[in-house]
Structure formats: structure tokens, C-alpha cells
Write a protein that holds these residues in place. Structure first.
Motif, PDB file in Angstrom:
ATOM      1  N   THR A  74       0.621  -1.142  -0.208  1.00 28.78           N
ATOM      2  CA  THR A  74      -0.136  -0.022   0.041  1.00 28.78           C
ATOM      3  C   THR A  74       0.766   1.463   0.042  1.00 28.78           C
ATOM      4  OG1 THR A  74      -0.108   0.003   2.353  1.00 28.78           O
ATOM      5  CG2 THR A  74      -1.961  -1.196   1.308  1.00 28.78           C
ATOM      6  N   ARG A 104       0.662   3.878   2.292  1.00 26.72           N
ATOM      7  CA  ARG A 104       1.110   4.032   3.467  1.00 26.72           C
ATOM      8  C   ARG A 104       2.334   3.126   3.679  1.00 26.72           C
ATOM      9  NH1 ARG A 104      -2.311   1.432   8.308  1.00 26.72           N
ATOM     10  NH2 ARG A 104      -1.399  -0.284   7.261  1.00 26.72           N
ATOM     11  N   ASP A 108      -6.141   8.247  -6.724  1.00 29.76           N
ATOM     12  CA  ASP A 108      -6.498   8.848  -5.509  1.00 29.76           C
ATOM     13  C   ASP A 108      -5.703   8.604  -4.410  1.00 29.76           C
ATOM     14  OD1 ASP A 108      -8.014  10.089  -3.431  1.00 29.76           O
ATOM     15  OD2 ASP A 108      -9.553   8.699  -3.415  1.00 29.76           O
ATOM     16  N   THR A 109      -4.994   9.271  -3.484  1.00 27.47           N
ATOM     17  CA  THR A 109      -4.075   9.085  -2.492  1.00 27.47           C
ATOM     18  C   THR A 109      -4.831   9.164  -1.208  1.00 27.47           C
ATOM     19  OG1 THR A 109      -3.176  11.227  -2.752  1.00 27.47           O
ATOM     20  CG2 THR A 109      -2.048   9.226  -3.835  1.00 27.47           C
ATOM     21  N   SER A 110      -6.287   9.870  -0.997  1.00 27.95           N
ATOM     22  CA  SER A 110      -6.571  10.075   0.156  1.00 27.95           C
ATOM     23  C   SER A 110      -6.752   8.879   1.131  1.00 27.95           C
ATOM     24  CB  SER A 110      -8.181  10.648  -0.030  1.00 27.95           C
ATOM     25  OG  SER A 110      -9.068   9.839  -0.780  1.00 27.95           O
ATOM     26  N   SER A 111      -6.681   7.515   0.711  1.00 25.49           N
ATOM     27  CA  SER A 111      -7.025   6.400   1.545  1.00 25.49           C
ATOM     28  C   SER A 111      -5.693   5.724   1.469  1.00 25.49           C
ATOM     29  CB  SER A 111      -8.319   5.618   0.999  1.00 25.49           C
ATOM     30  OG  SER A 111      -9.579   6.442   1.218  1.00 25.49           O
ATOM     31  N   ARG A 112      -4.586   6.216   1.939  1.00 21.34           N
ATOM     32  CA  ARG A 112      -3.360   5.432   1.577  1.00 21.34           C
ATOM     33  C   ARG A 112      -3.063   4.294   2.062  1.00 21.34           C
ATOM     34  NH1 ARG A 112      -0.564  10.088  -0.487  1.00 21.34           N
ATOM     35  NH2 ARG A 112       1.425   8.966  -0.585  1.00 21.34           N
ATOM     36  N   GLU A 113      -3.931   4.084   3.285  1.00 24.35           N
ATOM     37  CA  GLU A 113      -3.852   2.522   4.077  1.00 24.35           C
ATOM     38  C   GLU A 113      -4.529   1.533   3.317  1.00 24.35           C
ATOM     39  OE1 GLU A 113      -7.567   4.369   5.206  1.00 24.35           O
ATOM     40  OE2 GLU A 113      -5.489   5.224   5.227  1.00 24.35           O
ATOM     41  N   VAL A 114      -5.308   1.813   2.383  1.00 28.17           N
ATOM     42  CA  VAL A 114      -6.020   0.531   1.378  1.00 28.17           C
ATOM     43  C   VAL A 114      -5.708   0.850   0.085  1.00 28.17           C
ATOM     44  CG1 VAL A 114      -7.806   0.025   3.275  1.00 28.17           C
ATOM     45  CG2 VAL A 114      -8.109   1.885   1.606  1.00 28.17           C
ATOM     46  N   THR A 115      -5.047   1.614  -0.243  1.00 27.65           N
ATOM     47  CA  THR A 115      -4.722   1.867  -1.888  1.00 27.65           C
ATOM     48  C   THR A 115      -3.316   1.391  -2.258  1.00 27.65           C
ATOM     49  OG1 THR A 115      -6.048   3.910  -2.002  1.00 27.65           O
ATOM     50  CG2 THR A 115      -4.560   3.646  -3.790  1.00 27.65           C
ATOM     51  N   PRO A 142      -9.233   0.758  -4.156  1.00 28.08           N
ATOM     52  CA  PRO A 142      -8.750   0.147  -2.717  1.00 28.08           C
ATOM     53  C   PRO A 142      -8.760  -1.159  -2.812  1.00 28.08           C
ATOM     54  CG  PRO A 142     -10.567   1.787  -2.630  1.00 28.08           C
ATOM     55  CD  PRO A 142     -10.353   1.534  -4.205  1.00 28.08           C
TER      56      PRO A 142
END
Length: 321
Positions: free
Chosen positions: A94, A96, A115-122, A201
Motif C-alpha cells: 500500500t 501507507r 486517489d491518495t486520500s486512502s493511503r492505507e488501503v490503496t 482500494p
């Protein structure tokens, strides 16, 4: 009258087991006491979630490009059996997790276009083969466990039903170039870019029969397999090239893509043949340590030693089944 005491022979098992156990315990004590250097892992970095792929039989088509008399032919498709289990990351690395390596000034920042707003699941994308190798080394240092990129063979073994078959599907003796051109055109048409190529994601692209998540989605995964060309009409075939000196590596996803090791954005160039991948990312394999391998061998040996002997009839029935 004194009776002579019967001296029973010492069995090989009674000697072998203590010696093997002693070797394993000695290794464990050496590690724990510090006589064997294991590094100083930073326990703030949690190891990624993994799955263990049990040994199974599967069909595998070699990643090399095969030619006969200058004409492309399909690589052989073989029934293979993996003898040992494989521990591999369940999800792709990921953003993150990759960011931590960047924060340590070890990894170069990724050129992620999604989209890098949800770095923990992207999943991290916009990374080269060299970036993936650097991250694997960083993760190994921070978890006191060896991590590495999988080979193409290992990724096929782990992905099982999700791994692609890149065959043209034509008669290898067909010398008509038009048939090959048409087959290649149809294959490339099936490899059209995704409607939405942005990284999605975790869990967006399903799961394989073996439990591998998101393989063959819109993120192609780097492997440690070097792209090679095999000319079947030649008697002397060159050996496998060394990945350390190879500039073109195999990235696997919806199809295999030979990519230059420094490429991060595949649509910007670097793909030697065919449609470029939507994105480049990776997942890693965990290599078992020496102590784990020794313990596994001891447990296997002890299980084998203490298994009840099978009668000839039972052994024959087992073989026939």
C-alpha cells in the motif's frame, strides 16, 4: 548364580532425534543470546498480512519469448508441482506502507496517479522494479525477516486461476505470418486498457482460489524474472540471464508485460511488446529463516519416524487411491 544382563541395541532413532533437536535448540539459543547477529528490527513496522499457498499442481506457461526459425511460437505449457509452501503478501503493497520507506529516505517517492486520500488501503503504483527491490530490502531490515519479489513462476503458483495464459493459440508449424498477425491482433484487443485505470482500494478486483487478493486487476506486479528470448531452432540455448544484470523484467497482471527495470509509468514507454499495463505495483514473498526451515525439517522427520508402519496391503491401497 548371577545372571547375565541382556544388553539391548541402541536404536538409530534414539540417537538421531536428540542430536537433531540439540542442533535446533543450539541455533535458537545462539540467536536469542546474541551470538548470531540478527540485526535490530524496528518493531514499529508491522509485517504485512500474508497467506500461505499450500503445495499444489498447476499449469504453467514459461514467461520467455519462444521463436522457431524467426517466427513467434507459444511457450510450452507444463504441469508443474510446487513441493514447498509459499508465503506471500495477501494484498499489494500500500501507499501507507511504502511512505514509511520514503520517510526513512530509503525509497524514492512513488509517482502514483490515483486517489491518495486512502493511503492505507490503496496500492502503491508509479514504482519501478528498482523501487520495489529497495522497499523489500528496507522491509527486511525493519522486520528481521527476508522479503523479496516473487518470480513469475511463484506468482503464477500463488495466483492460480487468476494468472493469465498469453498463448496465441495457433499451430506452431503454421508458417503463414498473416495468421500470427491476426492472432496477435485479437490478443491485444482483449488487453484493452481498463475503463478506469486509477488504482482502486483493496478488494476491488476479487480473490483467487488460493486467497490472493486483487491480482489481475489494474495493477501489474513486478517479478524478479528477467525477460528472455529462446530460439528453438538453435541447438545451443543460452542459460537464464541473471536478474542482477537484466534490464527488462516481467510484470504480471491481466497479461505479462516485459518492462524496463527503471520504468514507473508504463504508458510513458518502456514496454517492449504489446499493450502497456495500467499501473505498476508489487507484493512480496516472505522467505523462511534458517531456524524455521530447521524446525520444519525436524518436525517432518519426527512425524515420519513415529508414523505407524503400514501393512503391505494398506500401502498398496494407498498408492492405488
Amino acid at each position: 548364580m548371577a545372571r547375565n544382563a541382556a544388553i539391548e541395541p541402541v536404536s538409530g532413532i534414539s540417537i538421531t532425534i536428540p542430536l537433531v533437536l540439540l542442533a535446533v535448540l543450539s541455533a535458537a539459543v545462539a540467536v536469542q543470546s546474541g551470538f548470531v547477529a540478527t540485526g535490530a528490527p524496528d518493531m514499529s513496522v508491522a509485517p504485512p498480512q500474508t497467506i500461505v499457498i499450500a503445495p499444489h499442481r498447476f499449469a504453467y506457461r514459461d514467461a520467455a519469448e519462444y521463436f522457431r526459425n524467426g517466427l513467434a511460437v507459444d511457450a510450452p505449457r507444463l504441469d508443474m508441482t510446487m513441493a514447498s509452501p509459499l508465503e506471500i503478501m495477501k494484498y499489494q503493497t500500500t501507499l501507507r506502507d511504502y511512505d514509511r520507506c520514503v520517510a526513512d529516505a530509503i525509497c524514492a517517492p512513488a509517482e502514483n496517479l490515483g486517489d491518495t486520500s486512502s493511503r492505507e488501503v490503496t496500492p502503491v503504483t508509479g514504482v519501478s522494479y528498482d523501487d520495489a527491490i529497495q522497499y523489500a530490502a528496507w522491509l527486511s531490515d525493519h522486520t528481521d525477516t527476508e522479503w523479496r519479489l516473487p518470480t513469475d513462476f511463484e506468482l503464477a503458483y500463488a495466483a492460480a486461476d487468476r494468472f493469465p495464459d498469453d498463448a496465441l493459440g495457433i499451430d506452431p508449424n503454421d508458417r503463414n505470418p498473416a495468421n500470427r498477425w491476426l492472432a496477435d491482433y485479437e490478443r491485444e484487443a482483449r488487453r484493452a486498457a481498463a475503463i478506469d485505470p486509477r488504482p482502486q482500494p483493496q478488494g476491488s478486483f476479487g480473490i483467487s482460489q488460493t486467497g490472493l487478493v486483487d491480482f489481475a486487476g489494474n495493477v501489474w506486479e513486478w517479478t524478479s524474472t528477467c525477460n528472455k528470448r529462446v530460439e528453438l531452432s538453435k541447438k545451443d540455448l543460452s542459460g537464464d540471464p541473471d536478474s542482477r544484470s537484466c534490464g527488462i523484467m516481467i510484470a504480471a497482471g491481466k497479461h505479462r508485460a516485459p518492462m524496463s527495470s527503471f520504468v514507473r509509468i508504463p504508458k510513458g514507454g518502456g514496454c517492449s511488446v504489446g499493450s502497456p499495463p495500467d499501473n505498476l505495483g508489487f507484493r512480496l514473498v516472505r522467505s523462511r529463516g534458517l531456524l524455521e526451515r530447521l524446525t520444519e525439517r525436524v518436525e517432518g522427520a519426527m512425524t515420519h519416524m513415529f508414523e505407524p508402519a503400514m501393512s503391505p496391503t494398506a500401502e498398496q491401497d494407498d498408492d492405488e487411491s
